[in-house]
Design a protein around this motif. Sequence first.
Motif, PDB file in Angstrom:
ATOM      1  N   PRO A  83       0.836  -1.206   0.000  1.00  0.00           N
ATOM      2  CA  PRO A  83       0.000   0.000   0.000  1.00  0.00           C
ATOM      3  C   PRO A  83       0.865   1.247   0.000  1.00  0.00           C
ATOM      4  N   VAL A  84       0.391   2.304  -0.657  1.00  0.00           N
ATOM      5  CA  VAL A  84       1.199   3.516  -0.784  1.00  0.00           C
ATOM      6  C   VAL A  84       0.335   4.753  -0.582  1.00  0.00           C
ATOM      7  N   ILE A  85       0.852   5.660   0.215  1.00  0.00           N
ATOM      8  CA  ILE A  85       0.203   6.948   0.458  1.00  0.00           C
ATOM      9  C   ILE A  85       0.946   8.020  -0.326  1.00  0.00           C
ATOM     10  N   ILE A  86       0.210   8.828  -1.070  1.00  0.00           N
ATOM     11  CA  ILE A  86       0.775  10.006  -1.724  1.00  0.00           C
ATOM     12  C   ILE A  86       0.409  11.220  -0.887  1.00  0.00           C
ATOM     13  N   HIS A  87       1.419  11.937  -0.439  1.00  0.00           N
ATOM     14  CA  HIS A  87       1.229  13.109   0.412  1.00  0.00           C
ATOM     15  C   HIS A  87       1.617  14.342  -0.390  1.00  0.00           C
ATOM     16  N   CYS A  88       0.632  15.094  -0.849  1.00  0.00           N
ATOM     17  CA  CYS A  88       0.878  16.285  -1.673  1.00  0.00           C
ATOM     18  C   CYS A  88       1.306  17.437  -0.777  1.00  0.00           C
ATOM     19  N   ARG A  89       2.603  17.757  -0.812  1.00  0.00           N
ATOM     20  CA  ARG A  89       3.157  18.819   0.032  1.00  0.00           C
ATOM     21  C   ARG A  89       3.277  20.090  -0.788  1.00  0.00           C
ATOM     22  N   CYS A  90       2.152  20.498  -1.382  1.00  0.00           N
ATOM     23  CA  CYS A  90       2.147  21.652  -2.274  1.00  0.00           C
ATOM     24  C   CYS A  90       0.731  22.200  -2.334  1.00  0.00           C
ATOM     25  N   ASN A  91       0.599  23.370  -2.916  1.00  0.00           N
ATOM     26  CA  ASN A  91      -0.720  23.927  -3.178  1.00  0.00           C
ATOM     27  C   ASN A  91      -1.128  23.432  -4.572  1.00  0.00           C
ATOM     28  N   VAL A  92      -1.801  22.293  -4.620  1.00  0.00           N
ATOM     29  CA  VAL A  92      -2.053  21.591  -5.869  1.00  0.00           C
ATOM     30  C   VAL A  92      -2.734  22.484  -6.900  1.00  0.00           C
ATOM     31  N   ASP A  93      -3.747  23.217  -6.483  1.00  0.00           N
ATOM     32  CA  ASP A  93      -4.535  24.014  -7.440  1.00  0.00           C
ATOM     33  C   ASP A  93      -3.761  25.201  -7.997  1.00  0.00           C
ATOM     34  N   ASP A  94      -2.672  25.596  -7.334  1.00  0.00           N
ATOM     35  CA  ASP A  94      -1.809  26.671  -7.850  1.00  0.00           C
ATOM     36  C   ASP A  94      -0.790  26.151  -8.852  1.00  0.00           C
ATOM     37  N   LEU A 138      -2.225  13.001 -12.224  1.00  0.00           N
ATOM     38  CA  LEU A 138      -3.528  12.369 -12.027  1.00  0.00           C
ATOM     39  C   LEU A 138      -3.411  10.851 -11.943  1.00  0.00           C
ATOM     40  N   LYS A 139      -2.526  10.249 -12.750  1.00  0.00           N
ATOM     41  CA  LYS A 139      -2.299   8.806 -12.678  1.00  0.00           C
ATOM     42  C   LYS A 139      -1.722   8.415 -11.318  1.00  0.00           C
ATOM     43  N   MET A 140      -0.818   9.247 -10.824  1.00  0.00           N
ATOM     44  CA  MET A 140      -0.225   8.975  -9.518  1.00  0.00           C
ATOM     45  C   MET A 140      -1.286   9.023  -8.427  1.00  0.00           C
ATOM     46  N   ILE A 141      -2.133  10.020  -8.471  1.00  0.00           N
ATOM     47  CA  ILE A 141      -3.201  10.147  -7.477  1.00  0.00           C
ATOM     48  C   ILE A 141      -4.146   8.956  -7.555  1.00  0.00           C
ATOM     49  N   ASN A 142      -4.543   8.586  -8.762  1.00  0.00           N
ATOM     50  CA  ASN A 142      -5.469   7.461  -8.933  1.00  0.00           C
ATOM     51  C   ASN A 142      -4.848   6.124  -8.566  1.00  0.00           C
ATOM     52  N   GLY A 143      -3.505   6.039  -8.607  1.00  0.00           N
ATOM     53  CA  GLY A 143      -2.826   4.789  -8.293  1.00  0.00           C
ATOM     54  C   GLY A 143      -2.496   4.602  -6.827  1.00  0.00           C
ATOM     55  N   ALA A 144      -2.743   5.636  -6.024  1.00  0.00           N
ATOM     56  CA  ALA A 144      -2.394   5.574  -4.605  1.00  0.00           C
ATOM     57  C   ALA A 144      -3.467   4.839  -3.796  1.00  0.00           C
ATOM     58  N   SER A 145      -3.065   4.256  -2.676  1.00  0.00           N
ATOM     59  CA  SER A 145      -4.024   3.664  -1.747  1.00  0.00           C
ATOM     60  C   SER A 145      -4.796   4.751  -1.014  1.00  0.00           C
ATOM     61  N   LEU A 146      -4.110   5.873  -0.774  1.00  0.00           N
ATOM     62  CA  LEU A 146      -4.718   7.006  -0.071  1.00  0.00           C
ATOM     63  C   LEU A 146      -3.929   8.255  -0.418  1.00  0.00           C
ATOM     64  N   VAL A 147      -4.617   9.400  -0.458  1.00  0.00           N
ATOM     65  CA  VAL A 147      -3.973  10.672  -0.768  1.00  0.00           C
ATOM     66  C   VAL A 147      -4.181  11.639   0.396  1.00  0.00           C
ATOM     67  N   LEU A 148      -3.091  12.267   0.829  1.00  0.00           N
ATOM     68  CA  LEU A 148      -3.141  13.307   1.849  1.00  0.00           C
ATOM     69  C   LEU A 148      -2.848  14.652   1.202  1.00  0.00           C
ATOM     70  N   VAL A 149      -3.579  15.685   1.608  1.00  0.00           N
ATOM     71  CA  VAL A 149      -3.327  17.045   1.130  1.00  0.00           C
ATOM     72  C   VAL A 149      -3.270  17.983   2.320  1.00  0.00           C
ATOM     73  N   GLN A 150      -2.753  19.195   2.064  1.00  0.00           N
ATOM     74  CA  GLN A 150      -2.530  20.135   3.159  1.00  0.00           C
ATOM     75  C   GLN A 150      -3.620  21.180   3.314  1.00  0.00           C
ATOM     76  N   ASN A 151      -4.446  21.339   2.294  1.00  0.00           N
ATOM     77  CA  ASN A 151      -5.437  22.411   2.385  1.00  0.00           C
ATOM     78  C   ASN A 151      -6.651  22.118   1.506  1.00  0.00           C
ATOM     79  N   ASN A 152      -7.727  22.864   1.739  1.00  0.00           N
ATOM     80  CA  ASN A 152      -8.981  22.649   1.029  1.00  0.00           C
ATOM     81  C   ASN A 152      -8.910  22.918  -0.473  1.00  0.00           C
ATOM     82  N   PRO A 153      -8.192  23.956  -0.933  1.00  0.00           N
ATOM     83  CA  PRO A 153      -8.087  24.135  -2.389  1.00  0.00           C
ATOM     84  C   PRO A 153      -7.466  22.922  -3.089  1.00  0.00           C
ATOM     85  N   SER A 154      -6.454  22.311  -2.475  1.00  0.00           N
ATOM     86  CA  SER A 154      -5.844  21.107  -3.045  1.00  0.00           C
ATOM     87  C   SER A 154      -6.841  19.957  -3.053  1.00  0.00           C
ATOM     88  N   LEU A 155      -7.570  19.819  -1.965  1.00  0.00           N
ATOM     89  CA  LEU A 155      -8.581  18.764  -1.875  1.00  0.00           C
ATOM     90  C   LEU A 155      -9.633  18.926  -2.973  1.00  0.00           C
TER      91      LEU A 155
END
Length: 360
Positions: free
Chosen positions: A111-122, A136-153
Motif C-alpha cells: 500500500p502507498v500513500i501520496i502526500h501532496c506537500r504543495c498547493n495543488v490548485d496553484d 492524475l495517474k499517480m493520485i489514482n494509483g495511490a491507496s490514499l492521498v493526503l493534502v494540506q489544504n482545502n483548495p488542493s482537496l
Amino acid sequence: MSSFKKVLFLSPIPPPAGGIATWTKRIIQNGLPNNFEIAIVNTKVIGKRRVFADSINLFSETKRLLKIIIKLFRQLMFSDIKIVHINTSCAKLGLIRDYLCLLVVRIHKKPVIIHCRCNVDDIIPNYNKFIKNIFLKMINGASLVLVQNNPSLSYIKKNTNIIPILFPNFISDEIFLENSEKRIINEKISRVLFVGGITDNKGVSEILAASLYFPHIEFRLVGDISEKYEKNIDINQNVTLVGEKNYEDVIVEMKNADLFLFPSYSEGFPNVVLEAMALGLPIIASDVGAIPDMIDQYGGILIKKGSSLDIVSSLRILEEDYEKRTQMSIYNKNKVRKEYLYSKVSKNLVYIYEEVIKKS
C-alpha cells in the motif's frame, strides 16, 4: 516475530533544508507511536540544484533517479515494509520520479500513500498535459492521498475519483510546552515580524509599501534575502532585513514581536504561521492554502494576496483594538494545543497507516 511495523518514507531529509525535508527530519527525530518504525529513501536534491533550484542536468537527474529506484527496490525486497509514504513537492521532474516509484511499490503489492506537500490548485493547472496526466495517474494509483489544504482537496476531487484526506503539519510538543504560558500583549504595536524568503512572491513588496504608513512601527523581515532586495538601497528606515536565522533565533524573534505578518502569494501549510500561532502571536496573513483554516476568523485577519492596502487597514484595526489582539493570541495557542501538536498529529498518522494496511 517482531511486533514493529515498518513505514518507508520516500522523502528528502536535510541538507539542504526545506519544508518537506524538515518535516521528515522531525518525524524521524520524534518517532511514531504504535510500534511503527521508519525507513527512509532520501530523495533530496544534489549537486548544483542544492544551490540553484533551476539548475537541472538531465544526466545527473537520471543518475539520481536510478539511485532512488535501486534503494527503493532494496527496501521493498529485503525489509518487511508494511506501507510506503511518498512526499511529493509536485515539481515537474519530482512528479515523474514519484510516479515511477509508485509503480515500483505497486509491483511489490505494498500500500502507498501520496502526500501532496504543495498547493495543488496553484501548481498543477500550469503544467503541460503530459505532466498533468502523470500527476492524475499517480493520485489514482495511490491507496490514499493526503493534502494540506482545502483548495488542493477540491482540485483533486474535481479531476479524479479520489477523495483526499486533509492532513496538517505539526509543531513539537516541547516547543509548545516551553512557551505554554499566556502571552503578554503590549498595549501598542511596536514590532511586526515576517519570516520567509525575502522575495516578491512572499509579499515583501507589499510589506514595504505598507510600512510607509507606520513610521512608528519596526518591520523585521527574517529570511534569505533575494538579490533584488540585497541591492535595494531604498528600504524604509523602519524596515530591517535581518537575513537568515536558525530555528531557535526565529523563535526568539517571535517572542519579541507584537504581530506576525505573512502576505505570501501561495502556500501549502506554512510551518512558520503554525509556529507564530504556538507562541500566541496575532496574525495578518493572505487567504491562501491552509491559512484560512489555520487561523479561522478568530486568530487573525485574512487579506487578499498582493494587497498592501489590506495590510494597512488590518494593521490599523489591530493597532486600535488591544482586546482583539489578546483574544487572537489566546485562540491561536488553544488551537495549536488542540489540533497541531506532534503527539496528536502522529497518532492520527499511524491510525491512517493502520487503516490503509488493513484494507490492502
